[in-house]
Enzyme design. Structure first.
Site, PDB file in Angstrom:
ATOM      1  N   ASP A 154     -15.038   1.892   1.792  1.00 15.58           N
ATOM      2  CA  ASP A 154     -13.680   1.652   2.280  1.00 15.58           C
ATOM      3  C   ASP A 154     -13.183   2.919   2.955  1.00 15.58           C
ATOM      4  OD1 ASP A 154     -11.176  -0.269   2.051  1.00 15.58           O
ATOM      5  OD2 ASP A 154     -10.462   1.757   1.647  1.00 15.58           O
ATOM      6  N   GLU A 173      -9.735   4.977   4.866  1.00 13.61           N
ATOM      7  CA  GLU A 173      -8.330   5.083   5.237  1.00 13.61           C
ATOM      8  C   GLU A 173      -8.283   5.837   6.563  1.00 13.61           C
ATOM      9  OE1 GLU A 173      -6.167   3.401   3.668  1.00 13.61           O
ATOM     10  OE2 GLU A 173      -7.516   2.919   2.001  1.00 13.61           O
ATOM     11  N   HIS A 208      -4.614   1.105  -1.392  1.00 14.67           N
ATOM     12  CA  HIS A 208      -4.769   1.748  -0.086  1.00 14.67           C
ATOM     13  C   HIS A 208      -5.293   3.178  -0.204  1.00 14.67           C
ATOM     14  CE1 HIS A 208      -3.027  -1.608   2.069  1.00 14.67           C
ATOM     15  NE2 HIS A 208      -2.008  -1.607   1.218  1.00 14.67           N
ATOM     16  N   ASP A 256      -9.977   1.141  -3.590  1.00 13.94           N
ATOM     17  CA  ASP A 256     -10.215  -0.113  -2.882  1.00 13.94           C
ATOM     18  C   ASP A 256     -11.695  -0.467  -2.879  1.00 13.94           C
ATOM     19  OD1 ASP A 256      -7.546  -0.003  -2.446  1.00 13.94           O
ATOM     20  OD2 ASP A 256      -7.623  -0.052  -0.261  1.00 13.94           O
TER      21      ASP A 256
END
Length: 585
Positions: A53, A55, A195, A200
């Site tokens: 994942d 960001e 987030h 995540d």
């Protein structure tokens, strides 16, 4: 006490190498010896998955978005083998809205390693794994973009998207949507997505395991089964898997036929056997395909030397057989052109056929409606006559209302000299074949005026006309540049390491082949050219093939790595052509 960025980076690298080494030791074994038997499949319990994942600062790397955090979890057989987590210095400010959403601030990433040092470590961590992500195109797209910027080869990862799988497994009754937070609640994940990358990724692991458990109960045990699973595949469809058993693992075209031998559907694939098998075990959600498979009794395969040859053969066979379950390419003859006639007082008209009459043509258009829009854009720009009659050298007629509106020079009553009208026709021809600037400027000026008057619906009509004209002009110029060439031979090294060769004549694929490893390359290419189909020239932008075929050939010729081995004529497009204008739409 917080360690320095260099120390954290070194620890990450050491941990990634250790886990990767254990992964390589595990993978080597019986599976490697039998890797070619794809029908056996690879059990999910034996595979290592790297759930990742990201960001970021934005929605797209192409629009300046940068990675701010990477989190990943490596799992096999339900056991966590290792985790990877690091903040990333994006070298750009994090938008306040993103900082509020993720909790990642500029001060947090200021001393973090850059993506140039993080990416190699992550790729080593993920080596040999199947990549998994929730909305995989987003996360994997960012990673690929960064690899390309670093000129680093992207490993050939297999990728699973948990969003895509969830759409087949989780019903609307269970969850109103397929967001990670919703799915985490459905499968009882102890980690709540927040987030942040590692959290995540951990939640995504739980979602993946939950869906695998469900699918395992209905017989989905391998990666191949998972990648093609659909709850909509009927028992009758599954029973027809034997139709694919005798097909080769080779590129080509496949034809589904019914009991009377009629062609139902035509498709193409780089691997015929694998592709056809998906119709019986795959995630095929189209009801029409389920209906087609129910009628099919045989599948015919036509092996091709290259994927391009397969694509061309598919187009030709669809046009020949017009199979009922193919929706595209069945009517290549139903094309329209805008024609600038050759007569004493030329005009623009819509035609369905290109004749050897020395006229100029714009197109082809896929529908009459689109062709009419382009024609109207030209009529809005040039006061060329719009009546359909053939005029003598000295016409004597009553002018129509278009002359009164100053939208026609009115040659019908000799209001314009032949020289003045010929100059207008020359401008029209220039716009059709070379430069669209006059049309663009005229229509744009009208758009501006309508917008200032808040007549937005009328402005939209003119915008659509301009778009239709520009796309057609760009298409005509690209096609004509290739179709005017009597002979072109191009080569490209394929993923297999062998060289694919294509001979193209007047835009038509005349021959295709792959140079054998032991062959002399020059002799092979020369022999292929001699045995290639003879293609005669004809009038129009697409004289020897359908527009779709020529465009398919063009896309291959314009792909990276293609080299021209031989060419007759000049392959050129006008610098000020419509392509640059169409790209800006």
């Amino acid at each position: 006490m917080r360690s320095s960025p260099a120390v954290r980076e070194a620890r990450l690298e050491m941990r990634a190498r250790a886990v990767a080494r254990r992964q390589r030791e595990h993978v080597t074994g019986d599976w490697e010896a039998q890797r070619g038997f794809d029908e056996l499949g690879r059990p999910l319990r034996d595979l290592t998955f790297c759930v990742v994942d990201l960001e970021t600062t934005g929605n797209s790397p192409d629009n300046g978005g940068m990675i701010t955090e990477i989190g990943a979890v490596k799992v096999r057989g339900g056991e966590v083998l290792g985790e990877f987590q690091t903040l990333v210095n994006p070298h750009t400010g994090i938008p306040p809205s993103i900082a509020v959403l993720t909790g990642i601030t500029n001060s947090m990433v200021a001393s973090s390693p850059t993506i140039e040092s993080v990416l190699p470590t992550f790729l080593e961590f993920a080596e040999g794994c199947v990549l998994v992500a929730h909305n995989a195109p987003f996360d994997v797209g960012f990673l690929k973009h960064c690899a390309a910027e670093q000129q680093r080869p992207w490993p050939r990862f297999e990728v699973l998207d948990t969003v895509k799988i969830a759409r087949r497994v989780v019903t609307r009754d269970e969850s109103p949507n397929h967001k990670l937070g919703s799915l985490a609640r459905v499968f009882g994940s102890p980690t709540t997505p927040n987030h942040r990358a590692l959290s995540d990724a951990r939640a995504t692991v739980d979602v993946l395991h939950g869906m695998m458990e469900r699918l395992g109960n209905i017989g989905v045990q391998t990666l191949e089964d998972l990648s093609v699973f659909s709850a909509k595949v009927t028992t009758a469809q599954r029973k027809k898997r034997h139709l694919a058993e005798d097909l080769p693992h080779a590129p080509g075209v496949y034809l589904f036929k019914d009991a009377q031998g009629r062609v139902l559907y035509i498709g193409t694939s780089k691997d015929l056997r694998t592709r056809v098998r998906t119709y019986f075990t795959a995630s095929e959600t189209r009801s029409r395909m389920g209906e087609m498979v129910g009628l099919a009794t045989t599948v015919q395969a036509i092996e091709c030397a290259t994927a391009l040859e397969a694509g061309v053969r598919e187009l030709r066979l669809i046009a020949e057989h017009k199979p009922p379950y193919n929706r595209r390419s069945r009517r290549p003859e139903k094309m329209h052109f805008v024609k600038l006639t050759r007569e004493p007082w030329p005009r623009l008209s819509l035609v369905k056929q290109v004749l050897d009459d020395d006229a100029d043509y714009l197109g082809p258009f896929g529908s009459r409606k689109v062709a009419e829009k382009a024609l109207q854009a030209l009529h809005d720009t040039f006061p060329i006559r719009q009546c359909s009659d053939r005029f003598p050298l000295l016409p004597k007629r009553t002018p129509c209302v278009l002359a009164e509106l100053h939208r026609c020079l009115s040659p019908c009553d000799q209001s314009v000299s032949a020289e003045t009208y010929a100059a207008l026709v020359s401008r029209v021809r220039e716009s059709l074949l070379h430069r669209p600037d006059e049309v663009v400027e005229t229509v744009t000026e009208r758009l501006t005026g309508l917008a200032e008057q808040e007549r937005f619906e009328e402005a939209a009509v003119h915008r659509d006309r301009l778009a239709s004209y520009l796309r057609a002009a760009a298409r005509t110029q690209r096609l004509s540049a290739l179709t005017r060439l009597p002979d072109l031979t191009a080569i490209r090294r394929e993923d297999s390491g062998r060289w694919a060769v294509h001979v193209v004549r007047h835009g038509r694929l005349a021959a295709a082949g792959v140079i054998p490893r032991e062959a002399n390359a020059h002799s092979y290419v020369a022999d292929l050219q001699l045995s290639a189909e003879t293609v005669l020239d004809a009038p129009g932008p697409v004289p020897a093939a359908s527009a779709e075929e020529t465009e398919l050939v063009l896309r291959w010729l314009e792909s990276p790595g293609v080299r021209l081995a031989h060419i007759e004529g000049d392959w050129t497009c006008p610098i000020g052509g419509a392509g640059r204008r169409a790209a800006a739409l």
